[in-house]
Structure formats: C-alpha cells, structure tokens
Design a protein around this motif. Structure first.
Motif, short mmCIF file in Angstrom:
data_model
loop_
_atom_site.label_atom_id
_atom_site.label_comp_id
_atom_site.label_asym_id
_atom_site.label_seq_id
_atom_site.Cartn_x
_atom_site.Cartn_y
_atom_site.Cartn_z
N PRO A 221 -34.54 -17.61 -2.25
CA PRO A 221 -35.96 -17.29 -2.35
C PRO A 221 -36.21 -16.01 -3.12
O PRO A 221 -37.20 -15.88 -3.82
N LEU A 222 -35.30 -15.02 -2.98
CA LEU A 222 -35.45 -13.76 -3.70
C LEU A 222 -34.38 -13.65 -4.77
O LEU A 222 -33.23 -14.05 -4.55
N PRO A 223 -34.69 -13.11 -5.94
CA PRO A 223 -33.65 -12.87 -6.94
C PRO A 223 -32.55 -12.00 -6.35
O PRO A 223 -32.80 -11.13 -5.52
N LEU A 224 -31.34 -12.21 -6.80
CA LEU A 224 -30.21 -11.46 -6.28
C LEU A 224 -30.38 -9.96 -6.51
O LEU A 224 -30.00 -9.15 -5.66
N ALA A 225 -30.94 -9.59 -7.66
CA ALA A 225 -31.14 -8.17 -7.94
C ALA A 225 -32.03 -7.53 -6.88
O ALA A 225 -31.81 -6.37 -6.48
N VAL A 226 -33.05 -8.25 -6.43
CA VAL A 226 -33.94 -7.72 -5.39
C VAL A 226 -33.19 -7.63 -4.07
O VAL A 226 -33.29 -6.62 -3.34
N GLN A 227 -32.42 -8.66 -3.71
CA GLN A 227 -31.64 -8.61 -2.48
C GLN A 227 -30.64 -7.45 -2.50
O GLN A 227 -30.42 -6.80 -1.48
N ARG A 228 -30.08 -7.21 -3.67
CA ARG A 228 -29.11 -6.12 -3.79
C ARG A 228 -29.78 -4.78 -3.53
O ARG A 228 -29.26 -3.93 -2.80
N ARG A 229 -30.96 -4.57 -4.12
CA ARG A 229 -31.65 -3.30 -3.90
C ARG A 229 -32.03 -3.14 -2.44
O ARG A 229 -31.96 -2.04 -1.88
N GLU A 230 -32.47 -4.22 -1.81
CA GLU A 230 -32.86 -4.14 -0.40
C GLU A 230 -31.65 -3.78 0.47
O GLU A 230 -31.76 -2.98 1.41
N ALA A 231 -30.50 -4.37 0.15
CA ALA A 231 -29.29 -4.06 0.92
C ALA A 231 -28.88 -2.60 0.74
O ALA A 231 -28.47 -1.92 1.70
N ILE A 232 -29.01 -2.09 -0.48
CA ILE A 232 -28.66 -0.69 -0.75
C ILE A 232 -29.60 0.25 -0.01
O ILE A 232 -29.17 1.22 0.63
N LEU A 233 -30.90 -0.04 -0.06
CA LEU A 233 -31.88 0.81 0.62
C LEU A 233 -31.63 0.81 2.13
O LEU A 233 -31.71 1.87 2.77
N ALA A 234 -31.32 -0.34 2.69
CA ALA A 234 -31.05 -0.40 4.12
C ALA A 234 -29.83 0.43 4.48
O ALA A 234 -29.82 1.15 5.49
N ALA A 235 -28.78 0.36 3.66
CA ALA A 235 -27.58 1.13 3.93
C ALA A 235 -27.84 2.63 3.80
O ALA A 235 -27.31 3.44 4.58
N LEU A 236 -28.64 3.02 2.83
CA LEU A 236 -28.97 4.44 2.66
C LEU A 236 -29.76 4.96 3.86
O LEU A 236 -29.50 6.06 4.37
N ARG A 237 -30.74 4.17 4.30
CA ARG A 237 -31.52 4.59 5.47
C ARG A 237 -30.62 4.69 6.70
O ARG A 237 -30.73 5.61 7.51
N ASN A 238 -29.74 3.72 6.86
CA ASN A 238 -28.84 3.70 8.01
C ASN A 238 -27.92 4.91 8.01
O ASN A 238 -27.54 5.42 9.06
N ALA A 239 -27.56 5.39 6.81
CA ALA A 239 -26.71 6.57 6.70
C ALA A 239 -27.49 7.87 6.82
O ALA A 239 -26.88 8.94 6.83
N GLY A 240 -28.80 7.79 6.92
CA GLY A 240 -29.61 8.99 7.03
C GLY A 240 -29.67 9.81 5.75
O GLY A 240 -29.92 11.02 5.79
N ALA A 241 -29.44 9.18 4.61
CA ALA A 241 -29.42 9.90 3.34
C ALA A 241 -30.83 10.30 2.92
O ALA A 241 -31.75 9.49 2.97
#
Length: 496
Positions: free
Chosen positions: A280-300
């Motif tokens: 449903p979502l382009p892979l590039a969009v899914q990739r950015r969402e995964a990166i943002l989630a990981a950054l937030r989870n790391a408290g960056a």
C-alpha cells in the motif's frame, strides 16, 4: 571596465530573450551602486536577430583605498601613488566578477520568473572584454582555461604596452572574445570564476566561504577541467589549506559524476512506482517511517542524515519537534541544492531554520563537523560505495564521529526475485556496487560493531516474505559505552 554579452536569434527564439534572462529591460539604462563604484547596464543593440547587453563598471580608486584594498600584490604596501593609480578601473578582475554576480544574480543562478523555461536553453553567445589581465601565461593561458568549456571560438589578442613604442612588446593584457552555444548561466559562472583566476589576484580577503562559492559556480565543469588545480589555487589566492580543501571536494564531485548517475537523482532503492505494486505504501516511505520510529525509540534529538540526497528524510524529521537539530550531508552540491529547494530553506522561519543545516562532505574522510550527535542515518548509502572504500566510511562514522546510535539500511538481494520487472541477476539500481543477502549484511554489521565498540540488532523494512525476507534490511547500532539513562525511550532488547 567593460563587458558585452551578445545573443543571436533564430526564427523560433528571438535574441531579445536575453533581456528576460538578465532581468534587465533593453529599453532602459540601469544603474547599480557597488562597494567600489557604479555599475551601468544598457543595450547598444536589441533586435530579434541580435541583442547586446553591456556592463560598464566605473571603479572609484579612492573607494578602494578607503576600504583598505589599496595594498599591492601579495599584501605588500604600495607607494602612495600606486594606491590610486593602477589597472583596477580598466581591466577585468574580481571586481568585475563580483559585479556580474550582483547585477546578473538571477541569470547566474539560472532563474527566470517571467520565462522559467529559458535558463535551460542554449543560446549562441558572444562575450567580449576589451582589457583582461592574463598574468603568467597570456593568450595561451586564456585558451587553456576557456578552450575545454564548450566555446567554439576563444580569441585572446595581446595588447601592446604602448602602440607608439612597439619595442616594448606585448603586455599581459588581452582583448577577449568568446563565441559558442551555451546556456547563459554556464557562461556567467565560468566568467565569475575565471576572471579573478586570469588576474591571479582578488580585491578582497579570501575567506573559507570562498571554497563554497567556487564549487557552486564550478559545478558541472570545474571537476573535469584539465586545469582545475591551477584554477582552484589562483581563485583561492594560493591559500594552501583552502586549495587542498577545495581539491578534495572536487575529487569527490568528479568521482560522483564518473558514476554516471547524479547523487541527487538516486533514491537508493527500487523505483517507488514498482514498490507500490507490492504494498500500500511505497518502500521508500516505509523505510523513512521505520527510520523515524527507530530514532524516536533511541531518544535521538540531534541527528545526521549521511548521504541525504534530495532531503526527503530531513524533511520528515523537521515535522517532528523532538528532533532539535537535523544535519543533511551529501557529496553532491546539486543534491544539496535540490534539498534546499525541497525544504524551502529561504522561506523557513527563524526558529525552524535554526534546526536544519545542509553541508557538503564525503563519508570517506574524517569530518570533525560530524562529531557529537545523538544519531546518524545511512539510508541506502553503503551499497553505492566500492567495497574497498567501505572501511573508510566505517572509520569516519563509527570510529571518528561516534554517534550514540547509527541506523543503516540497505537492500536485501534475496528479495530481488520478487520484483517482477527486475531481470534475474540485476541489481536494483544502476549505481549499486553490491547488494548483500541477510547473512552478508549480518556479518558486516557484526564486524563493524565488534571493531568500534557497538552492539547491533536487526529489523525488517517492508513486507517480509517467508522465503526471502524483507526488501530492505536495517541494522541499529548502539554505542556500547552509552548510558542507558541517556536515551530512556530505547527498548530493552537483546543485541545481536
């Protein structure tokens, strides 16, 4: 000091289009104040067959002295007379280059609001400068500098010291005529760089930001110029540290151009239109969402986007106030220029503008500017490097910059069999030097973590196939000496 630019028309394109490009109306004489005198722009001729714009720069020698610019070459003091009597009001130099960039700034930057299609169109141009210094080479030097740049005619006629005394010989001044089919922006950028190079002097102090000016004006032609070292050295007033910095960046730009794909055009993955057929979502969009989630989870809060390209990820991070500082880094000036447009940096409010920065740099070299950040992202970057150069990136990021968290995403080559439009054995992007399977990526990541004192865990990005895994694989590195309390949002998970 005098310069003329002539354009010659064809049936489908009148020569008077030059007026649109220069943003100066042919029916008016315009006057501009500069720090060292007055610039006048007028049109001796303006017909559909030929249109000529003239720039006349009246330099005030007294203003030069009063601004502290009356020193001799190399900074040595002049006699009182030489401070006021010199060639600056008459011969093309950095004074004329600065006037060009000021009076014709829109044309030099390839902008035309009234006719946005015009800057990209080549024109048959003739540029004439009746008196131009060519120190240390004369006519031959002029041909060496302008000859490789696409001009069909490069004519430099030596000017005698005094016609009444031919025995005195020729001076180091020439009358320059250039003819050829180029865009006006390319022609002006060449003049902006090469006028002070030929003069081998500048009328102002050469600061470090001159490197950026040189690379912006030289983009597309300077890295491959056979005299790029001479041009760089003389443009930067032979300052060794600045020259070496510029040469390093030019070499990186040359390598990027040699790849055959502009860095700004690389999304570093399968084309998003292909992705949309599978999810449903382009892979590039899914990739950015995964990166943002990981950054937030790391408290960056302070994040580097290394190899930022056109700035898609930077743009997404700026939407989240938890990211207090975002720095995009890329080797390509063109990529950074496109990122700046995407982010509308010139329109951001003061508070928002303080959160973002775009810088040119290579990940193959240690860069002190990259130290002290919470996290760094390498999204679809490593596969664009030749394998022998990968250790240099590993050291610059994990060994020198040492952010607390590093996120690396790269294609999973096993998943390629699921792309219907991708021939067997072919990588997803023409610029990819390699694509790893999950085991290969795991071994590389474990080796980097062990070498530089990180732990690493892996996650999938995109739909995970039971047989071949996900289309994108991500490794999250956490520095082993980082305090757990420094990023309380990080999940407690077992490192690989």
């Amino acid at each position: 000091m005098f310069l003329t630019i002539s354009a010659f028309g064809v049936p489908e394109r009148p020569a008077t289009d030059l007026g649109y490009l220069l943003h100066k109306h042919p029916e008016r004489v315009q006057r501009f104040s500069t720090a060292h005198g007055t610039a006048h722009v007028f049109y001796p001729q303006a017909t559909s067959e030929q249109c000529t714009a003239a720039l006349l720069l009246e330099v005030d020698p007294v203003a030069l002295v009063r601004r502290g610019k009356g020193k001799g070459r190399g900074g040595a003091p002049d006699t009182s007379l030489a401070q006021y009597v010199n060639d600056r009001p008459y011969a093309g130099s950095s004074l004329l280059a600065v006037a060009l960039s000021s009076v014709f700034s829109s044309a030099l930057n390839g902008q035309c609001k009234a006719r946005p299609e015009l800057p990209a169109q080549s024109l048959f141009l003739r540029i004439e400068i009746p008196a131009l210094p060519a120190r240390g080479g004369g006519e031959a030097l002029v041909r060496r500098l302008f000859g490789p740049l696409g001009w069909s005619r490069v004519e430099a006629t030596a000017i005698a010291w005094d016609a009444e005394f031919p025995a005195w010989g020729d001076s180091h001044y020439v009358a320059l005529v250039l003819e050829g089919e180029l865009t006006l922006a390319d022609a002006l950028r060449q003049l902006y760089v090469l006028l002070p190079v030929l003069d081998d002097a500048k009328h102002y102090w050469v600061a470090p930001d001159e490197v950026d000016k040189l690379l912006r004006a030289g983009e597309g032609w300077l890295p491959g110029h056979p005299e790029h070292r001479l041009i760089t050295s003389r443009y930067l007033a032979r300052r060794r540290s600045l020259t070496q910095q510029a040469m390093d960046r030019l070499e990186l730009a040359r390598l990027a151009e040699a790849d055959g794909v502009a860095a700004a055009e690389i999304d570093n993955a399968v084309d998003e239109s292909v992705d949309s057929e599978e999810s449903p979502l382009p892979l590039a969009v899914q990739r950015r969402e995964a990166i943002l989630a990981a950054l937030r989870n790391a408290g960056a809060q302070r994040v580097l986007d290394l190899g930022c390209g056109q700035g898609q990820l930077v743009q997404e991070m700026l939407k989240d106030a938890s990211f207090r500082e975002v720095v995009g880094v890329d080797v390509s000036m063109r990529a950074l220029s496109l990122a700046a447009r995407r982010l509308r940096l010139d329109r951001l409010g003061e508070q928002q503008a303080q959160r973002v920065q775009l810088v040119q740099g290579s990940l193959a070299y240690r860069d002190r500017r990259l130290s002290g950040y919470d996290a760094a992202v390498l999204s679809e970057v490593i596969e664009h490097l030749d394998l022998p150069r990968l250790p240099a990136l590993e050291y610059s990021v994990f060994g020198a910059a040492r952010p607390r968290t590093v996120l690396v995403t790269t294609p999973n080559v096993e998943y390629n069999v699921r792309w219907e439009g991708l021939p067997a054995g072919q990588v997803r992007h023409g610029d990819h030097r390699f694509e790893w399977n999950r085991a290969e990526f795991g071994r590389w990541a474990q080796g980097v973590a062990s070498t530089y004192g990180y732990t690493v865990r892996f996650s999938a990005v995109g739909p995970e196939d039971p047989d071949v895994g996900p289309p994108t694989q991500m490794a999250e590195f956490t520095r082993a000496d980082s305090s757990p309390t420094s990023h309380p949002n990080q999940r407690k998970e077992t490192a690989a």
